[in-house]
Design an enzyme around this catalytic site. Structure first.
Site, short mmCIF file in Angstrom:
data_model
loop_
_atom_site.label_atom_id
_atom_site.label_comp_id
_atom_site.label_asym_id
_atom_site.label_seq_id
_atom_site.Cartn_x
_atom_site.Cartn_y
_atom_site.Cartn_z
N LYS A 27 -81.17 62.05 -13.87
CA LYS A 27 -79.84 62.47 -13.40
C LYS A 27 -79.84 63.93 -13.00
O LYS A 27 -79.31 64.30 -11.96
CB LYS A 27 -78.82 62.19 -14.52
CG LYS A 27 -77.40 62.53 -14.16
CD LYS A 27 -76.41 61.67 -14.93
CE LYS A 27 -76.31 62.04 -16.40
NZ LYS A 27 -75.59 63.29 -16.64
N SER A 28 -80.43 64.78 -13.84
CA SER A 28 -80.44 66.22 -13.54
C SER A 28 -81.17 66.50 -12.23
O SER A 28 -80.72 67.27 -11.39
CB SER A 28 -81.14 66.99 -14.66
OG SER A 28 -80.41 66.87 -15.86
N ARG A 32 -79.63 67.81 -8.34
CA ARG A 32 -80.20 69.00 -7.70
C ARG A 32 -80.84 68.67 -6.36
O ARG A 32 -80.78 69.46 -5.41
CB ARG A 32 -81.20 69.66 -8.65
CG ARG A 32 -80.50 70.38 -9.82
CD ARG A 32 -81.42 70.51 -11.01
NE ARG A 32 -80.88 71.32 -12.08
CZ ARG A 32 -80.09 70.88 -13.06
NH1 ARG A 32 -79.70 69.60 -13.08
NH2 ARG A 32 -79.66 71.69 -14.01
N GLY A 100 -70.14 66.38 -15.64
CA GLY A 100 -70.08 67.82 -15.93
C GLY A 100 -71.10 68.57 -15.09
O GLY A 100 -70.82 69.65 -14.55
N ARG A 128 -63.02 68.80 -20.38
CA ARG A 128 -64.19 69.66 -20.68
C ARG A 128 -63.97 71.09 -20.21
O ARG A 128 -63.40 71.33 -19.15
CB ARG A 128 -65.45 69.04 -20.07
CG ARG A 128 -65.73 67.69 -20.69
CD ARG A 128 -66.98 67.06 -20.16
NE ARG A 128 -68.18 67.79 -20.56
CZ ARG A 128 -69.40 67.46 -20.18
NH1 ARG A 128 -69.57 66.43 -19.37
NH2 ARG A 128 -70.43 68.15 -20.58
N SER A 173 -77.20 76.90 -21.83
CA SER A 173 -76.73 75.83 -20.96
C SER A 173 -77.40 75.89 -19.60
O SER A 173 -77.26 76.85 -18.86
CB SER A 173 -75.21 75.93 -20.78
OG SER A 173 -74.80 75.13 -19.69
N GLN A 175 -76.63 74.00 -17.22
CA GLN A 175 -75.60 73.83 -16.18
C GLN A 175 -75.07 75.19 -15.75
O GLN A 175 -74.91 75.45 -14.55
CB GLN A 175 -74.45 72.97 -16.71
CG GLN A 175 -74.86 71.53 -16.94
CD GLN A 175 -73.71 70.67 -17.44
OE1 GLN A 175 -72.63 71.17 -17.74
NE2 GLN A 175 -73.94 69.38 -17.52
N ASP A 326 -78.96 65.85 -24.99
CA ASP A 326 -78.31 64.57 -24.69
C ASP A 326 -78.83 63.43 -25.57
O ASP A 326 -78.32 62.31 -25.49
CB ASP A 326 -78.53 64.20 -23.22
CG ASP A 326 -77.81 65.17 -22.29
OD1 ASP A 326 -76.80 65.76 -22.71
OD2 ASP A 326 -78.27 65.34 -21.15
N LYS A 353 -69.45 67.60 -24.91
CA LYS A 353 -70.09 66.72 -23.92
C LYS A 353 -69.05 65.71 -23.40
O LYS A 353 -67.86 65.94 -23.53
CB LYS A 353 -71.31 66.03 -24.55
CG LYS A 353 -72.43 67.02 -24.88
CD LYS A 353 -72.99 67.67 -23.63
CE LYS A 353 -74.03 68.71 -23.93
NZ LYS A 353 -74.40 69.50 -22.74
C1 S3P Z 1 -77.70 69.20 -17.70
C2 S3P Z 1 -77.63 70.09 -18.72
C3 S3P Z 1 -77.11 69.78 -20.07
C4 S3P Z 1 -77.01 68.27 -20.29
C5 S3P Z 1 -76.45 67.54 -19.11
C6 S3P Z 1 -77.30 67.79 -17.86
C7 S3P Z 1 -78.21 69.64 -16.39
O1 S3P Z 1 -75.83 70.34 -20.20
O2 S3P Z 1 -76.22 68.00 -21.42
O3 S3P Z 1 -76.40 66.15 -19.34
O4 S3P Z 1 -78.54 68.79 -15.55
O5 S3P Z 1 -78.31 70.86 -16.18
P1 S3P Z 1 -75.67 71.87 -20.71
O6 S3P Z 1 -76.49 72.66 -19.81
O7 S3P Z 1 -74.23 72.19 -20.55
O8 S3P Z 1 -76.11 71.86 -22.13
#
Ligand code: S3P
Length: 459
Positions: A27-28, A32, A100, A128, A173, A175, A326, A353
């Site tokens: 997913k991450s 991107r 998120g 959130r 984080s 994110q 996660d 989360k």
């Molecule tokens: C993610 C970062 C994590 C993770 C999320 C995906 C990302 O969140 O929990 O599912 O893709 O950068 P945080 O960076 O807020 O911890």
């Protein structure tokens, strides 16, 4: 597409899990790939993109800002980007659904473009906090107007004169780090993020893959400083998305706890900043082997072979949290089957989360007959062998809570049931079919489960 009405699901004891299954793309990495493809010059092709609701929302956002993003008949996604700084104002609200990551990273992209974008999401996302990204983006010159508590719906008014910043993250984080780096692409000079503890580095890896200059060095107090050089020329690339280690965690733990199981999960991402769960499971005595280790588009991957075995309780130190943030819900399930106590430390971030996962896991496990405690930000699970099960869990729009309790039901004494499994499609479309293909027993609100449940719920 996610169905409109709730999707109650039940899981019950499975004789054994066996086979080879490909879990969906990371997913991450998928988010991107779409974002950088939308900024690159020329064509980007993405193979193995996660076609979950979260990522599809990001694809729609990229289209709304002028990029072309299409899925071919062959399942390969093709993007034609706008060049760095070339995104255009979206005419409609950007609905990021449950995501998120999608919302926070796209906020970063908008921050350094001279237009305003309006964001919303589902009930979970609208609970959130967004201050963690709004704050650094405002320092760069953007304005963010949100509901109370800095929650969506919100608007980001980007700036035509973004300022490069040096920003020390108050929370570990990826994110927030990524939102700042993405804003830094259309910003002169260098943008630096200092992280107290290393977090997943998919953005850094992929930015380099597309041609940006990213330096990583030591931070002032341990940690790392990541510096992006502004106005890079990003060029369209081919990306092969690894299977998501966070999704692979569900069949992997299922295979560990269902006796006599042996499964293979090919092409799973093994980025060390994402691999904390597997390290922890091995400390618990898990039989997990990595074979065929190699690289895919700048990310390490391997095939995972998982066999059922006895697990023992361990202490998981707080500094490991960013590499498995996660995965605590499914680790807590593994811990319920282990011998002895597992203490998972430093889980503050779990509370913000898709749901408050610390509370959800503690309450859900207790309902399933597991002895569990919360001490400050620590979750403590006293393992029992096979727990009682027989509980109905509210998923609260949280895919990982839903999948974790369904996995628990595959080896608990009585079936488990969740009120609504629709959120699973945000990260793991086809979860039920894939698990059942291995021999799991997950059904749409099975009658067998309901009878077991009625008894336990009335206790
Ligand atoms: C993610 C970062 C994590 C993770 C999320 C995906 C990302 O969140 O929990 O599912 O893709 O950068 P945080 O960076 O807020 O911890």
């Amino acid at each position: 597409m996610t169905p409109i009405s709730p999707l109650p699901l039940s899981s019950s004891a499975s004789p054994r899990l066996q086979g080879t299954v490909r879990v969906p793309g990371d997913k991450s990495v998928s988010h991107r790939a779409l974002m950088l493809g939308a900024l690159a010059v020329g064509e980007t092709t993405v193979e193995g993109l996660l076609e979950g609701d979260d990522v599809l929302a990001t694809a729609a956002a990229m289209r709304a800002m002028g990029a072309k993003a299409e899925r071919g008949q062959d399942g390969v996604w093709r993007l034609w980007g706008r060049g760095v700084g070339g995104l255009t104002e979206p005419e409609t609200l950007l609905d990021m659904g449950n995501a998120g990551t999608g919302m926070r990273l796209v906020m970063g992209l908008v921050a350094s473009h001279p237009f305003t974008a309006f964001f919303t999401g589902d009930a979970s996302l609208c609970r959130r906090p967004m201050k963690r990204v709004a704050e650094p983006l405002e320092r760069m010159g953007a304005r963010v107007l949100a509901r109370s508590g800095s929650r969506p719906p919100l608007a980001v008014a980007g700036t035509d004169a973004p300022l490069p910043i040096v920003y020390e993250l108050p929370v570990a984080s990826a994110q927030v780090k990524s939102a700042i780096l993405l804003a830094g692409l259309n910003t002169p000079g260098t943008t630096t993020v200092i992280e107290p503890e290393p977090t997943r580095d998919h953005s850094e890896r992929m930015l380099r893959h597309f041609g940006a200059k990213v330096d990583v060095g030591p931070g002032p107090r341990g940690g790392r400083a990541i510096t992006l050089h502004g106005f890079p020329e990003l060029t369209g690339r081919h990306i092969l998305v690894p299977a998501d280690p966070s999704s692979a965690a569900f069949p992997a733990v299922a295979a560990l706890i269902v006796p006599e199981s042996e499964i293979t999960l090919p092409n799973v991402g093994t980025n060390p900043l994402r691999f904390g769960l597997y390290e922890t499971l091995r400390e618990m005595g898990a039989d997990i082997q990595l074979t065929n280790a190699r690289e895919m588009s700048g990310e390490p991957v391997a095939d995972l072979v998982v066999r059922s075995c006895r697990l023992k309780g361990v202490t998981v130190p707080p500094e490991r949290a960013p590499s498995m943030i996660d995965e605590y819900p499914i680790l807590a399930v593994a811990a319920a089957f282990a011998e002895g106590t597992t203490r998972m430390m430093g889980l503050k971030e779990l509370k913000v989360k898709e749901s408050d996962r610390l509370t959800a896991m503690a309450n859900g496990l207790a309902k399933a007959g597991v002895a569990v405690e919360v001490e400050g930000d620590d979750l403590i699970v006293h393992g029992l062998g096979a727990p009682q099960g027989g509980a109905l869990i509210e998923a609260n729009l949280d895919h990982r809570i839903a999948m974790s309790f369904l996995v628990l039901g595959l080896a608990s004494r009585q079936p488990m049931r969740i009120d609504d499994g629709r959120a699973i499609a945000t990260s793991f479309p086809g979860f039920v079919e894939l698990m059942n293909g291995l021999g799991a027993k997950i059904t749409e609100d099975g009658p067998q489960a309901s009878s077991g449940m009625a008894k336990r719920d009335s206790e």
